[in-house]
Every structure is written in structure tokens, then in C-alpha cells.
Design an enzyme around this catalytic site. Sequence first.
Site, PDB file in Angstrom:
ATOM      1  N   ASP A   1       0.837  -1.196   0.000  1.00  0.00           N
ATOM      2  CA  ASP A   1       0.000   0.000   0.000  1.00  0.00           C
ATOM      3  C   ASP A   1       0.874   1.249   0.000  1.00  0.00           C
ATOM      4  OD1 ASP A   1      -2.258  -1.566   0.144  1.00  0.00           O
ATOM      5  OD2 ASP A   1      -2.512  -1.338   2.306  1.00  0.00           O
ATOM      6  N   ARG A   2       0.290   2.363  -0.445  1.00  0.00           N
ATOM      7  CA  ARG A   2       1.022   3.624  -0.490  1.00  0.00           C
ATOM      8  C   ARG A   2       1.684   3.927   0.855  1.00  0.00           C
ATOM      9  NH1 ARG A   2       0.574   9.024  -2.854  1.00  0.00           N
ATOM     10  NH2 ARG A   2      -1.276   8.482  -4.074  1.00  0.00           N
TER      11      ARG A   2
END
Length: 302
Positions: A142-143
Site C-alpha cells: 500500500d502507499r
Amino acid sequence: MQENKKIVFEGYSRRLDIFAADELADFSRAIVQKMIKDGKITVNGKRVKPSWPLTPGEVVEIEMPAPEAKTKLSDLIIYDGKDFFVLIKPAGMLVHPQSPVWEEHPEAVFSTEETLVSVILANPPKGFDTSMPRAGLVHRLDRETSGVMVVAKTQEFQAEMVALFSNREVHKTYHSIACGEVPDNEGTIDVPIGRVAGGKIKASDVGREAVTDYKVLERKNGFTYIELYPRTGRTNQLRVHLSWLGYPVLGDWLYRGATADRLMLHARRIEFKHPLTGKKLKFEAPVPNDFLAAWKRVTEEK
């Protein structure tokens, strides 16, 4: 990379963004609109709005994105081998652009915000096959998740590594700070995950199988430093599972974790057998300073 374009518009009046999107079939309309706003696409040498109505005789100039990146790939790499390399992804960086167009046209990655893919393609390591699907990616984070990632250099290794992930032969370890004190020293969360109404990913009886083992490393002042071992690789799995358990990740606004500067989830370790040689491999990413600082802050607050 494609060359810059200079086109004399002819025909009936059209919006600039629609015309440019037709000329740049590789790019999505959203990317084209951003290029116009950034002054990369001009009319008669002037910056205009995406909605500018083109008229015959006007000159449209398109400055194609250059393969540049602010982040140096060499600063992220912790291992560089013949078939693959290993890096530490910073928190806050997307692995790849959100628009799917980049998979067929990698040059599009330089028209959006900096991502791990644009960093790789701007200055690929020695032996890297730039024609590979998905720029060598075999998995993602994920970011807001930091930590260790493996990237293929060859198509053969990429295909074999994807198979390892699919067969659950890659073992990953994550560190996280959970809100609340998890009572059991260790356990297993076996709860399906799926998308529900509104598109949110959450625990669901109609979801796909998702299993996470965990071990508590420390409890203090209403928080838990926890180690997580996902057996499956569902999107947002660790975040969903800890939230379902009642102890969301610190900084996880989506799953109601307490506020923090970032999501306190870090990919600490990855272990697998080299799919071509059979050699056992293990790579680790040190826990970042901001993560340690967050643990210190929440456990020392009165």
C-alpha cells in the site's frame, strides 16, 4: 520515449483535452488534463485550460514526459543480483500509477506523481529487462506501508516468482503498532475479506479466504507492538484483520485507527527459495525511524 509533437489543428472545433487524448492514445484523459494544467500541452505557445476550444490553424505543442525521478533507485536498493533486486519502499509512495494504462505504455508513468515504477524505469539497474510486464513487479505494498520488496530483472524470474506468491511459498513478516493492548501473545485471524457496498474492503462472509498469524512483541500504554505473518495476500489484509480483531493499525484512518503521521505498518522481512536455483533467501528492511518514534511517542504519553 516518444518525441515531442507539434500539430496544426484542422477540422471542426474540439476541446483541447479531447483532441490531445486522441493524439496520445497511450495516456488516459486524466493524465492528458494534468499535462495541460502543468503546461506540457500548449496552444500557440500559451498555457490554456483543458476545455479550450480549438479552432483551425491553432498550433498544439505536446511536450512528452522525460524519464526522470527525484528519488534515486540506488538509495532504495539493499540487494542487486542477476535475476532480481530488493529495495525498501518508503511510506507515502505508490508502487505504480493508479491508471491501468501504464502497464501497456510505461512512458505514461512519468506524467503522474512519482511512483516506485517511475523511479525504477528512470534509472533501471544493470541487467534489467525494460520490456517486462509491470516493470518487473511481482508484488506490491500500500502507499502508506513501508518496507521490503522484490523486483524481477528478467521475465523468467518474474513468472517464476509470481508462481511462488500464488502457491504461498513466499513468507512475509510485518511489524505494526496496533491501537489497544492485544490480550493473546499469539494467534491466528482466519476471516474472509471482500469488497462490500461502497467499494470498501472489509471482513465479509462472502469474501475470499484470508489468514494472518500474529505474535505480540510488546504492550504498553494502550498500544501493542505486533508482528504479523500473512498466509494469504489479500488487499488491505493486515489492516482489515487487525481492525476486525478490535485493534486497528495506528494511523489507519480508513479502518478507524488513532491518528498518526502515517500508517504504522512496515514490511520487515521476506523469505523464499530462489525459483531458479532453489537457494533459500531472506531479506530484511530495518524498522524506519518515524515508526520507532511513533511507538515511543504513544507509549510515553500520559
